[in-house]
Design a protein around this motif. Sequence first.
Motif, PDB file in Angstrom:
ATOM      1  N   GLU A 121       0.816  -1.221   0.000  1.00  0.00           N
ATOM      2  CA  GLU A 121       0.000   0.000   0.000  1.00  0.00           C
ATOM      3  C   GLU A 121       0.847   1.267   0.000  1.00  0.00           C
ATOM      4  O   GLU A 121       0.332   2.361  -0.167  1.00  0.00           O
ATOM      5  N   ARG A 122       2.149   1.100   0.189  1.00  0.00           N
ATOM      6  CA  ARG A 122       3.021   2.273   0.329  1.00  0.00           C
ATOM      7  C   ARG A 122       3.683   2.624  -0.984  1.00  0.00           C
ATOM      8  O   ARG A 122       4.132   1.749  -1.719  1.00  0.00           O
ATOM      9  N   GLN A 123       3.763   3.914  -1.261  1.00  0.00           N
ATOM     10  CA  GLN A 123       4.512   4.369  -2.422  1.00  0.00           C
ATOM     11  C   GLN A 123       5.882   4.846  -1.954  1.00  0.00           C
ATOM     12  O   GLN A 123       5.991   5.668  -1.041  1.00  0.00           O
ATOM     13  N   VAL A 124       6.924   4.296  -2.557  1.00  0.00           N
ATOM     14  CA  VAL A 124       8.296   4.661  -2.196  1.00  0.00           C
ATOM     15  C   VAL A 124       9.030   5.077  -3.460  1.00  0.00           C
ATOM     16  O   VAL A 124       8.530   4.915  -4.580  1.00  0.00           O
ATOM     17  N   LEU A 125      10.208   5.642  -3.268  1.00  0.00           N
ATOM     18  CA  LEU A 125      11.049   6.021  -4.408  1.00  0.00           C
ATOM     19  C   LEU A 125      12.180   5.022  -4.555  1.00  0.00           C
ATOM     20  O   LEU A 125      12.933   4.775  -3.601  1.00  0.00           O
TER      21      LEU A 125
END
Length: 201
Positions: A121-125
Motif C-alpha cells: 500500500e506504500r509508495q516509495v522512491l
Amino acid sequence: MDHGSDPYRELFEHSPDAILVIEGDRFVDCNPAAAEMLRFPRKEALLERYSGGAEKGTLRAHPGEFSPPQQPDGRDSYEKADEMMQLAFEQGSHRFEWEHVRADGECFPVEVMLTPVYRGERQVLHVVWREIGERKRLEQKLREAQRLEAVGRLAGGIAHDFNNLLVVILSHAELLKQELGAANAIGPAKRAAEIQAAGER
C-alpha cells in the motif's frame, strides 16, 4: 524492513548499480553497491551510522546527509533533495546530476534516477546512483579541446586577414619604390624599401 518473499530482493542486493529506497523523505534501505560507493566497508556499517526509527539496523537518513551542504548550483542540498523527490512523484520519474560525500569526506558526482513504485500500500522512491566522475573529466577535456580549437580558428582567421593587408602594403611599397627610384629620389625610395622590408618580416 520486512522484505518477505520479494522476488526482486536478490537483484537489489547483487546489482552493480547503487540502489536505495526512499520512503517519505528518508532512505530506508540500500544495497551493498551503495555502501561501497560511499566507501563504507560493508552495508551494515552504513546502516549502523544512519540507523533509527522503529527498526534497528534500518537505514533512516535524509538524502542531504549523504551530500555536501550545497550542490554545485549553490542550492541547499536538503531543500533541493526534497524538490527532486517531489518532481519524481509528479512526473513519474526524474533524472538529474547530484554531488554526494563519501565516508572519507570526498565529494563525487552521480547521475540519479528516481522512480516511484508501490510496495504493498506504500509508495516509495526507487533510487539508482551511477558515478559520473570519469564522464565529467572527459567532458571537461572535450570543452578545453573545443576552446583551443576555437582560439586556433580565430588566430588563423586573424593571420589570414593580416596577411591580406600586408600584401596590399607590400605591393604599394614596391610600386612606390620603383616610382621614386625612377625619379632618383634616394631618401624617399629608401623609406619605401624599409616599409617593404618591415612588412616582409
